[in-house]
Enzyme design. Structure first.
Site, PDB file in Angstrom:
ATOM      1  N   GLY D 211       0.799  -1.214   0.000  1.00 25.76           N
ATOM      2  CA  GLY D 211       0.000   0.000   0.000  1.00 25.76           C
ATOM      3  C   GLY D 211       0.833   1.265   0.000  1.00 25.76           C
ATOM      4  O   GLY D 211       1.998   1.257  -0.391  1.00 25.76           O
ATOM      5  N   LEU D 237      -4.062  -5.548  -4.702  1.00 22.67           N
ATOM      6  CA  LEU D 237      -2.990  -4.544  -4.641  1.00 22.67           C
ATOM      7  C   LEU D 237      -1.709  -5.110  -4.017  1.00 22.67           C
ATOM      8  O   LEU D 237      -1.733  -5.638  -2.908  1.00 22.67           O
ATOM      9  CB  LEU D 237      -3.472  -3.331  -3.823  1.00 22.67           C
ATOM     10  CG  LEU D 237      -2.482  -2.171  -3.733  1.00 22.67           C
ATOM     11  CD1 LEU D 237      -2.237  -1.529  -5.079  1.00 22.67           C
ATOM     12  CD2 LEU D 237      -2.934  -1.141  -2.709  1.00 22.67           C
ATOM     13  N   ASP D 238      -0.593  -4.971  -4.729  1.00 19.94           N
ATOM     14  CA  ASP D 238       0.734  -5.364  -4.237  1.00 19.94           C
ATOM     15  C   ASP D 238       0.808  -6.826  -3.833  1.00 19.94           C
ATOM     16  O   ASP D 238       1.637  -7.198  -2.986  1.00 19.94           O
ATOM     17  CB  ASP D 238       1.162  -4.475  -3.041  1.00 19.94           C
ATOM     18  CG  ASP D 238       1.270  -3.011  -3.442  1.00 19.94           C
ATOM     19  OD1 ASP D 238       1.546  -2.740  -4.619  1.00 19.94           O
ATOM     20  OD2 ASP D 238       1.070  -2.147  -2.572  1.00 19.94           O
ATOM     21  N   ALA D 239      -0.028  -7.646  -4.418  1.00 20.25           N
ATOM     22  CA  ALA D 239      -0.061  -9.053  -4.015  1.00 20.25           C
ATOM     23  C   ALA D 239       0.209 -10.017  -5.167  1.00 20.25           C
ATOM     24  O   ALA D 239       0.067 -11.228  -5.032  1.00 20.25           O
ATOM     25  CB  ALA D 239      -1.405  -9.381  -3.370  1.00 20.25           C
TER      26      ALA D 239
END
Lengths: 294, 294, 294, 294
Positions: D211, D237-239
């Site tokens: 994040g 997100l960001d995964a």
């Protein structure tokens, strides 16, 4: 003190380490040979050096359904594949526990690290004997229940002592030797008895600072990173095939004493990692360099 | 087995760890106080957090010519400097050997690493007692000649057992506690007895993978680097002030078992480095973060 | 192309870099001098080499309330403190933007990295001139809007060319020189004009693999880690004071070509970090070693 | 500015990336297929995940003597090997130069690093278009001679703008997208158009500090190491699957601003390494994890 049982389940596998001139189809030939004879491959890694056109391979397979009896595998492989393809190969069985001798002097950190792993069952190895040119570490050996032999080496008696040491290694059926900060140079005659089977730890990032007092030399030069190097011993000092290296940052704050302290942690981990790779039969030597499989 | 003598020469010095609101002249005031009273400074490091306007300092000086008797230094310093400058300060004497308790469960690698350093004289520390919730590592403690206490902790008896453990620590005049892969969560009541004096090793790069089974989580997430974190224990799990961290590369080749093996080497070195920093009085805690001096 | 404004706010501060024989009270003397004259200290780091008994210090303070006019600070400091304490000191003002010359040959990676930082405003520096012994990188210089001078150096005309280059540096009021993979050896006469003011990047972990073709040498030796080293140029090739080093892992998979590729990333980052430290006046040279402040 | 020619010689090879349920003989089957048809293998790496029993392989072979015409290879391979062995496979030809779009916002360091490599010929790629939600980096794009498109994205017009962006990508025959510190979240609809073909750089060691504002979070937590992570973008997100990560040490000295500066160097190198691996067709995605070949 060998009270903690092995962390590994017993395996019944064979390992082939191979290098040979590269040609089309080597990989297919080897894997087909194993597959056809019901050898379930559980590890395979191969590497081709395309500049020198050399093929390198490590393959491990399960023996319990393998059609060829263990004692015949070498003969069959050599006849059917090894000789036709001009291979340099070695065969290992994982149900055999290798026997290692430790050589130490006065510094205990590498010795402790190795004996801790041994006792904790991290490695499948036997350590029947520790040899030293000093008495100092005898208590450590005794607490871990390992025979300790002290040889008082001088320039004059070196040949004679090495003969006794080799005899001791032979009697203990030693497969390979680990110099855990052993501060003596082995003679060429000794080294020839264990080609690529003597593992040393040098307390610098080789080839920088070969020889004596590397932390003093590193401090004098003002480097910002120090290292440790584990390598097989050859007749040229600190110049054998490198198995493993690691480094750590330092700065102007680090006196020789502090570098020595930081270095101890590097040395013991790098040496133990090299020994572990050797024990797993993952190191192949060719032309004074190593191929270290994953 | 404490047969190998200390690697350090005995020092007769005092150490001040200070933090306070930043102002002009603090450093000059402290160094002048020591200089005027014939305290030869052998270490000085200071750091100002300019965002929060906090001054941090570690200073160490020789006592043999120091004009103020050791038992009066605290009083004099507080009256003349500490209180006027609103300092939070701690005074240590290096001729006092701190007393450390080890808590372990079943994994021996951190325990071995600490006991090896202890025996080799790397650290100036006493380890009178090892506490465990399992019997497994008793043989290790015995071989190193250290008292081993097994407490069979259950959800029901936890309060009672922790009371006994605290009693044991008190009787052994324990200064600080090291959790060397101790797989139990300490109660808040226990932690309050040793604020910033319980050092834990967590087997991940915190704050990634806090809690249980971090190597499984790291493998599941497919990270390319794994880590270990040593921190002071606070009432929030794996969230205390971080003292030291380190990492190593991994890849798709690394199964959970391989990550666990790689991680062991990280864990033991990171924990021991954190303990060493703590022993040297080089760690200062402020607002759940640490200042770690060089 | 200098269209992106500086990432730094303009500072109005002075910096003192000091080294001198260690004595009691130096630190107090310097900080008292600044405090008394209303110089608010915003950075202070000091280090004592206790083996050689040398005191090193970097202090930075705000000038806007400082009682001594900028042009008098040097004189006052020298009279009151520097000479009495036998200090070797240098004074810098952060409102002066240093002027840097770049020397390049054919490889663009370090040049691009420096010009990117320059254009992005990462550094407070002026780069009025790029000098090369080849034409190849002229387009890069032109796109970034920097004057590019090509000198065709031969063994015969070297003295004459260096004279012209020094003239060019002088005319451009160059403070320091960065050799961004410049493949020519500077003469002693040239180096003497910029003592500890010429920063080089060597593509190995010095002192390993000094001289030509370090990646070939690293490959030949079979190292498991390669490095890059940034250092001040002295009259002995690749032997000047080291400012920064870094390393990366390699393996048998890495051909010379792959080592070269991996090395490029190391080289550009290490060189740029060294230049940044130099620009911040955080590097102090003493006896062919550096003290690099945090 | 594409004036510096490619560092690579043109290759006329094909690459197969394969994953499938593991069985005996897959490797032999594939290599035999290539060998029999006169395809000289110049790269082969394979990996078996023995927990999930999945076989992964990357093989590259020369086409100039290969018996099957390039346009038929896919069909033949699928019929003879791919479908029978339930393979998920992809075929690439190295004479095709992939087309990449760059998305940027305001920070130039990753953009510069990529354009420098592009211009220097480090990568075999075409970059026809740079897209941004800000005007700021237009001058950089222009100097490197690349078309720059500014889209003023708001919460209201996001769908419409993304439609225009996708149109632009389609018109430019874009194969994959690189988010070089692009500070907008792409919609699921956008991501679905480029599955495992959008590479992002996140400025933390994921999964720590996913994040916004990771350097603030890292500073707040007091970590001793910071990192950067390059991953394929998925709808979470960001995964997404991690391609590359790297870290660097930090300390209490590092303010958020200093972490940000240190992080920039990490970010640009990690992103570029991930892009390079992607360009070499060395990344295979399976179950949100990557296999990255050597």
């Amino acid at each position: 003190m060998k009270t903690i049982k092995s962390l590994h389940e017993k395996k019944n596998t064979a390992i082939l380490l191979i290098h040979c001139p590269d040609k089309q189809g080597i990989l297919a030939t080897v894997t087909e040979f194993l597959n056809k004879n019901y050898g379930n491959i559980i590890y395979l890694d191969q590497y081709v050096n395309r500049e020198e056109e050399i093929f390198y391979m490590r393959v491990e397979w399960e023996l319990h359904k393998f059609a060829i009896p263990s004692e015949k595998i070498g003969e069959y492989f050599d006849t059917l594949i090894g000789r036709p393809l001009e291979m340099n190969w070695k065969l290992y069985f994982t149900d055999y526990i290798p026997r290692m001798a430790l050589f130490v002097s006065k510094m205990p950190h590498c010795l402790f690290d190795i004996l801790a792993r041994y006792t904790a069952g991290e490695w499948d190895v036997e350590i029947p004997v520790i040899i030293s040119n000093h008495e100092k570490l005898r208590p450590v050996a005794e607490r871990f229940g390992i025979d300790f032999f002290h040889f008082n080496i001088t320039t004059e008696n070196k040949n004679e002592i090495e003969k006794q040491e080799l005899e001791l290694l032979k009697n203990n059926k030693i497969d390979f030797v680990v110099l855990a900060r052993y501060m003596q140079i082995l003679s060429d005659g000794f080294i020839e008895q264990y080609p690529n089977k003597i593992i040393n730890i040098h307390h610098s990032f080789l080839p920088a600072f070969a020889g004596a007092k590397p932390y003093h030399a590193a401090h004098e030069r003002g480097v910002k990173i120090i290292g440790a190097t584990s390598h097989y011993v050859t007749s040229t000092l600190d110049a054998g095939p490198i198995i493993e290296q690691d480094v750590t940052r330092c700065s102007h704050h680090d006196t020789v004493q502090k570098l020595t302290r930081k270095g101890r942690d590097l040395e013991k981990i790098v040496l133990s990692q090299a020994v572990y790779k050797h024990l797993q039969r993952k190191v192949l030597v060719y032309k004074n360099r190593t191929v270290v499989f994953n």
